[in-house]
Design a protein around this motif. Structure first.
Motif, PDB file in Angstrom:
ATOM      1  N   VAL A  47       0.920  -1.130  -0.037  1.00  0.00           N
ATOM      2  CA  VAL A  47       0.050  -0.066  -0.080  1.00  0.00           C
ATOM      3  C   VAL A  47       0.936   1.101   0.013  1.00  0.00           C
ATOM      4  O   VAL A  47       0.629   2.049  -0.694  1.00  0.00           O
ATOM      5  CB  VAL A  47      -0.898  -0.089   1.349  1.00  0.00           C
ATOM      6  N   HIS A  48       1.900   1.416   0.942  1.00  0.00           N
ATOM      7  CA  HIS A  48       2.791   2.527   1.131  1.00  0.00           C
ATOM      8  C   HIS A  48       3.522   2.557  -0.241  1.00  0.00           C
ATOM      9  O   HIS A  48       4.143   3.686  -0.494  1.00  0.00           O
ATOM     10  CB  HIS A  48       3.374   2.671   2.258  1.00  0.00           C
ATOM     11  N   ARG A  49       3.840   1.507  -0.774  1.00  0.00           N
ATOM     12  CA  ARG A  49       4.976   1.502  -1.793  1.00  0.00           C
ATOM     13  C   ARG A  49       4.253   2.146  -2.848  1.00  0.00           C
ATOM     14  O   ARG A  49       4.934   2.811  -3.637  1.00  0.00           O
ATOM     15  CB  ARG A  49       5.393   0.112  -2.026  1.00  0.00           C
ATOM     16  N   ASN A  50       2.972   1.595  -3.067  1.00  0.00           N
ATOM     17  CA  ASN A  50       2.167   2.366  -4.231  1.00  0.00           C
ATOM     18  C   ASN A  50       1.801   3.698  -3.991  1.00  0.00           C
ATOM     19  O   ASN A  50       1.992   4.523  -5.125  1.00  0.00           O
ATOM     20  CB  ASN A  50       0.780   1.600  -4.417  1.00  0.00           C
ATOM     21  N   TRP A  51       1.751   4.237  -2.797  1.00  0.00           N
ATOM     22  CA  TRP A  51       1.508   5.768  -2.784  1.00  0.00           C
ATOM     23  C   TRP A  51       2.732   6.462  -2.825  1.00  0.00           C
ATOM     24  O   TRP A  51       2.551   7.646  -3.208  1.00  0.00           O
ATOM     25  CB  TRP A  51       1.132   5.954  -0.966  1.00  0.00           C
ATOM     26  N   LEU A  52       4.005   5.743  -2.559  1.00  0.00           N
ATOM     27  CA  LEU A  52       5.332   6.518  -3.131  1.00  0.00           C
ATOM     28  C   LEU A  52       5.137   6.845  -4.663  1.00  0.00           C
ATOM     29  O   LEU A  52       5.479   7.735  -5.056  1.00  0.00           O
ATOM     30  CB  LEU A  52       6.369   5.622  -2.608  1.00  0.00           C
ATOM     31  N   ALA A  53       4.729   5.720  -5.374  1.00  0.00           N
ATOM     32  CA  ALA A  53       4.763   5.715  -6.542  1.00  0.00           C
ATOM     33  C   ALA A  53       3.672   6.731  -7.254  1.00  0.00           C
ATOM     34  O   ALA A  53       3.860   7.249  -8.305  1.00  0.00           O
ATOM     35  CB  ALA A  53       4.440   4.181  -7.293  1.00  0.00           C
ATOM     36  N   THR A  54       2.461   6.680  -6.595  1.00  0.00           N
ATOM     37  CA  THR A  54       1.460   7.444  -7.081  1.00  0.00           C
ATOM     38  C   THR A  54       1.761   8.753  -6.832  1.00  0.00           C
ATOM     39  O   THR A  54       1.697   9.788  -7.727  1.00  0.00           O
ATOM     40  CB  THR A  54       0.237   7.202  -6.238  1.00  0.00           C
ATOM     41  N   ASP A  94      16.403   3.750  -5.582  1.00  0.00           N
ATOM     42  CA  ASP A  94      16.190   2.822  -6.637  1.00  0.00           C
ATOM     43  C   ASP A  94      14.956   3.176  -7.295  1.00  0.00           C
ATOM     44  O   ASP A  94      13.622   3.222  -6.651  1.00  0.00           O
ATOM     45  CB  ASP A  94      15.988   1.214  -6.016  1.00  0.00           C
ATOM     46  N   ALA A  95      15.136   3.376  -8.616  1.00  0.00           N
ATOM     47  CA  ALA A  95      14.129   4.259  -9.386  1.00  0.00           C
ATOM     48  C   ALA A  95      12.773   3.072  -9.724  1.00  0.00           C
ATOM     49  O   ALA A  95      11.665   3.734  -9.802  1.00  0.00           O
ATOM     50  CB  ALA A  95      14.288   4.531 -10.619  1.00  0.00           C
ATOM     51  N   THR A  96      12.919   2.108  -9.289  1.00  0.00           N
ATOM     52  CA  THR A  96      11.991   0.972  -9.663  1.00  0.00           C
ATOM     53  C   THR A  96      10.855   1.192  -8.277  1.00  0.00           C
ATOM     54  O   THR A  96       9.818   0.604  -8.596  1.00  0.00           O
ATOM     55  CB  THR A  96      12.390  -0.480  -9.619  1.00  0.00           C
ATOM     56  N   ILE A  97      11.269   1.641  -7.027  1.00  0.00           N
ATOM     57  CA  ILE A  97      10.342   1.674  -6.286  1.00  0.00           C
ATOM     58  C   ILE A  97       9.031   2.485  -6.422  1.00  0.00           C
ATOM     59  O   ILE A  97       8.019   2.356  -5.877  1.00  0.00           O
ATOM     60  CB  ILE A  97      11.370   2.320  -5.028  1.00  0.00           C
ATOM     61  N   VAL A  98       9.402   3.563  -7.325  1.00  0.00           N
ATOM     62  CA  VAL A  98       8.597   4.598  -7.660  1.00  0.00           C
ATOM     63  C   VAL A  98       7.749   4.420  -8.954  1.00  0.00           C
ATOM     64  O   VAL A  98       7.306   5.063  -9.485  1.00  0.00           O
ATOM     65  CB  VAL A  98       9.012   6.079  -7.525  1.00  0.00           C
ATOM     66  N   ASP A  99       8.095   3.043  -9.364  1.00  0.00           N
ATOM     67  CA  ASP A  99       7.392   2.958 -10.976  1.00  0.00           C
ATOM     68  C   ASP A  99       5.827   2.427 -10.416  1.00  0.00           C
ATOM     69  O   ASP A  99       5.630   1.309  -9.974  1.00  0.00           O
ATOM     70  CB  ASP A  99       8.216   1.621 -11.298  1.00  0.00           C
ATOM     71  N   LEU A 104       1.699  -5.461  -8.510  1.00  0.00           N
ATOM     72  CA  LEU A 104       1.408  -5.670  -6.875  1.00  0.00           C
ATOM     73  C   LEU A 104       2.759  -6.499  -6.236  1.00  0.00           C
ATOM     74  O   LEU A 104       3.386  -7.380  -6.953  1.00  0.00           O
ATOM     75  CB  LEU A 104       0.107  -6.439  -7.022  1.00  0.00           C
ATOM     76  N   ASN A 105       2.823  -6.296  -5.090  1.00  0.00           N
ATOM     77  CA  ASN A 105       3.771  -6.952  -4.148  1.00  0.00           C
ATOM     78  C   ASN A 105       5.271  -7.065  -4.789  1.00  0.00           C
ATOM     79  O   ASN A 105       5.857  -7.933  -4.737  1.00  0.00           O
ATOM     80  CB  ASN A 105       3.136  -8.394  -4.006  1.00  0.00           C
ATOM     81  N   PHE A 106       5.643  -5.984  -5.078  1.00  0.00           N
ATOM     82  CA  PHE A 106       6.985  -5.552  -5.719  1.00  0.00           C
ATOM     83  C   PHE A 106       7.682  -6.010  -4.251  1.00  0.00           C
ATOM     84  O   PHE A 106       7.559  -5.014  -3.322  1.00  0.00           O
ATOM     85  CB  PHE A 106       7.373  -4.468  -6.341  1.00  0.00           C
ATOM     86  N   GLU A 107       8.532  -6.836  -3.967  1.00  0.00           N
ATOM     87  CA  GLU A 107       9.293  -7.139  -2.875  1.00  0.00           C
ATOM     88  C   GLU A 107      10.861  -7.395  -3.222  1.00  0.00           C
ATOM     89  O   GLU A 107      11.615  -8.090  -2.431  1.00  0.00           O
ATOM     90  CB  GLU A 107       8.772  -8.358  -2.220  1.00  0.00           C
ATOM     91  N   GLY A 108      11.566  -6.281  -3.881  1.00  0.00           N
ATOM     92  CA  GLY A 108      13.010  -6.347  -4.246  1.00  0.00           C
ATOM     93  C   GLY A 108      13.645  -5.973  -2.824  1.00  0.00           C
ATOM     94  O   GLY A 108      12.939  -5.276  -1.979  1.00  0.00           O
ATOM     95  N   ASN A 109      14.844  -6.395  -2.809  1.00  0.00           N
ATOM     96  CA  ASN A 109      15.479  -5.951  -1.501  1.00  0.00           C
ATOM     97  C   ASN A 109      15.575  -4.674  -1.102  1.00  0.00           C
ATOM     98  O   ASN A 109      15.768  -3.959  -0.032  1.00  0.00           O
ATOM     99  CB  ASN A 109      17.191  -6.640  -1.502  1.00  0.00           C
ATOM    100  N   SER A 110      15.709  -3.939  -2.447  1.00  0.00           N
ATOM    101  CA  SER A 110      15.865  -2.177  -2.270  1.00  0.00           C
ATOM    102  C   SER A 110      14.460  -1.644  -1.603  1.00  0.00           C
ATOM    103  O   SER A 110      14.834  -0.650  -0.815  1.00  0.00           O
ATOM    104  CB  SER A 110      16.085  -1.642  -3.530  1.00  0.00           C
ATOM    105  N   VAL A 111      13.397  -1.987  -1.970  1.00  0.00           N
ATOM    106  CA  VAL A 111      12.106  -1.459  -1.388  1.00  0.00           C
ATOM    107  C   VAL A 111      12.077  -2.025  -0.083  1.00  0.00           C
ATOM    108  O   VAL A 111      11.488  -1.065   0.850  1.00  0.00           O
ATOM    109  CB  VAL A 111      11.094  -1.666  -2.384  1.00  0.00           C
ATOM    110  N   ILE A 112      12.382  -2.959   0.242  1.00  0.00           N
ATOM    111  CA  ILE A 112      12.225  -3.466   1.491  1.00  0.00           C
ATOM    112  C   ILE A 112      13.136  -2.863   2.592  1.00  0.00           C
ATOM    113  O   ILE A 112      12.826  -2.279   3.590  1.00  0.00           O
ATOM    114  CB  ILE A 112      12.641  -5.048   1.734  1.00  0.00           C
ATOM    115  N   LEU A 113      14.476  -2.622   2.081  1.00  0.00           N
ATOM    116  CA  LEU A 113      15.330  -1.791   2.991  1.00  0.00           C
ATOM    117  C   LEU A 113      14.926  -0.308   3.093  1.00  0.00           C
ATOM    118  O   LEU A 113      14.822   0.304   4.291  1.00  0.00           O
ATOM    119  CB  LEU A 113      16.766  -2.023   2.467  1.00  0.00           C
TER     120      LEU A 113
END
Length: 535
Positions: A47-54, A94-99, A104-113
């Motif tokens: 949810v919050h990862r998507n809000w970053l991207a939005t 990591d630019a993919t975090i805000v893509d 859904l459920n993108f769980e790369g190490n970069s976004v987790i950290l």
């Protein structure tokens, strides 16, 4: 022959010692948070990862109307701005975090950290709020309060494992409460307005804030009172204009309001919060069962409360249907004794207790309450817990029940030892701390003074607001109830799978919710009694 009292330390030295001690507490808490970074996280993480991207990918005018993801933005604008600011750091990390179209459920190490670290860093607002609320206390009370707050297992479970940002929001609440205790009503009101514009669920205490500030800050003659009311109203309005003004300009207010108040989600969450509606649901099911056994035709609703689905789980088979308006009225009615107290005699020394009670009312009788909302009253009650042995006993029971009610949020096997250890460690520290603070009746009865002075928390560790009756002990009723928690846990975790297997899979969760609801209801009644008998 009298013994000379030891010379008191200069205030500046006391403040420096407090800051040093707070850093030590923060380092310990942060170390634990770093260790649990690889642990389970819920869909709130996405949810919050998507809000970053939005907020990073779309213009402001589309933030509250975009439906690329089902996890649409539904917090007030200040939180959207918060995500917008974080998104720039995320893009650099990591630019993919805000893509927005990453899926859904993108769980790369970069976004987790990155997201884990944002919660850890934002928690320092909470630590500052804890410092503000405890800076005038003596060493023993201050350290105990830091144990209750900074080392809160509930906050650790919800924010740093399940994943949310309650820490810095509760920090804003603590800053607001500390300002009110210090008599700085305008500052306290402003911070509360900012808090609402971050997360609107904190608005449950708005009626109390309104009554208290009207009677305490706006008192005096007509001109003085009206002038202060104008200043307060203008300041609060400025906060809301800063938050909602841009969306009003883009004609997005209706969309923002609809996102913030999705009443179609139903009365209860998929996992029932341990509140009043648990008993209402159980009574409806019992009546439906008895009537059907008696030969009556009872049409069962299509949506099942035990289905474990997020959605409109409001229909009842026998009892009257509950609407959002009904819950709103019930919350206000439950809160009314506190509002009357604040109207008749607004006291800074009582404001923390009143705010905690207001949030307890919202938790018990509100619409679509999440179990995580128990933090809204458990955290402020930590301020009250050090005032007397009675408050300490109540807090020990409440904090234990509240933390245990959060266990279903972490349902994977690898997190089980962590949540159990956190709760046991917390309970042990609380028992030791309260035993040291309230050792015996004689030490209390020989003390002089009062726990409050000029509306501020006193620094005398030995003083309590009520006489103690012996060593710290929760009594046989409290011990029996806590033993029941152990029985509920053993049944749900071990015996139910062995005896029933896959049958009645909802029963362990339901047992936790129902049993914990008794504890929360007791806490509400106890708080209400304290408010009614207080002067």
């Amino acid at each position: 022959m009298t013994t000379a009292e030891p010379p008191s330390k200069p205030p500046q030295l006391l403040q420096n010692n407090a800051v040093t001690d707070l850093i030590w507490f923060s380092v310990i808490a942060t170390s634990i948070k770093l260790l649990i970074i690889p642990s389970y996280h819920s869909t709130d993480f996405e949810v919050h990862r998507n809000w970053l991207a939005t907020t990073h990918s779309l213009p402001l005018s589309l933030w509250y109307s975009d439906t690329t993801s089902p996890w649409t933005l539904d917090y007030p604008p200040f939180f959207a701005y918060f995500e917008y600011i974080l998104s720039f750091f995320a893009n650099f990390f990591d630019a993919t975090i805000v893509d927005l179209h990453k899926g859904l459920n993108f769980e790369g190490n970069s976004v987790i950290l990155f997201q884990r670290f944002t919660v850890i860093v934002s928690d320092f607002v909470f630590h500052y709020g804890v410092y503000r609320i405890s800076r005038n206390l003596g060493c023993l009370k201050r350290n105990l309060m830091w144990v209750l707050l900074i080392w809160s297992p509930g906050l650790m479970i919800v924010d740093h494992m399940h994943f949310q940002y309650n820490g810095f929001l509760l920090g804003l609440l603590l800053v607001s409460i500390s300002a009110l205790i210090d008599g700085r009503d305008l500052v306290g009101g402003l911070f509360f307005a900012v808090l609402i514009c971050f997360k609107h669920l904190f608005a449950v205490a708005a009626p109390l804030y309104f009554v208290y500030l009207l009677r305490h800050y706006c008192r005096g003659g007509f001109l003085k009172g009206f002038g202060r009311l104008f200043v307060l109203g203008t300041a609060v309005l400025a906060v809301f204009v800063a938050a909602f003004g841009p969306f009003l300009y883009y004609d997005q207010m209706r969309q923002v309001i609809q996102r913030m108040f999705p009443f179609g989600r139903g009365l209860c969450h998929a996992y029932w919060a341990p509140n009043f509606w648990v008993f209402y649901i159980m009574l409806d099911k019992l009546l439906a069962f008895l009537l059907r056994r008696a030969g009556f035709t009872v049409e069962l609703p299509a949506a099942s409360f035990t289905g474990g689905l997020v959605g409109d789980s409001s229909p009842f088979a026998v009892l009257p249907q509950i609407t959002p308006l009904v819950t709103f009225v019930m919350v206000l009615l439950a809160m009314s004794p506190c509002l009357l107290k604040a109207w008749r005699n607004p006291q800074p020394s009582k404001i923390a207790r009143w705010i905690a009670y207001a949030y307890t009312c919202g938790f018990l009788f509100g619409w679509h309450v999440h179990e995580k909302a128990s933090l809204h009253f458990v955290i402020p009650l930590a301020i009250v817990a050090i005032e007397s042995s009675a408050d300490a006993k109540h807090y020990f029971l409440l904090s234990t029940v509240s933390c245990y009610s959060l266990f279903p949020l972490l349902f994977e096997a690898q997190e089980y030892p962590i949540k159990v250890t956190l709760l046991l460690l917390h309970s042990t520290l609380l028992w030791s701390g309260f035993s040291a603070l309230f050792p015996s009746a004689s030490s209390t009865n020989s003390s002089k003074g009062s726990p409050k002075k000029d509306g501020k928390l006193n620094s005398d560790d030995s003083v309590t607001s009520f006489p103690n009756k012996g060593r710290f002990d929760i009594g046989w009723i409290g011990k029996t109830y806590l033993l029941g928690l152990v029985i509920v846990e053993v049944w749900g975790q071990f015996l139910h799978p062995m005896i029933l297997g896959d049958k009645l899979p909802f029963l362990p969760l339901m047992s936790i919710s129902v049993y914990c609801a008794f504890g929360i209801m007791y806490s509400w009644i106890w708080q209400l009694k304290c408010i009614l008998v207080s002067s």
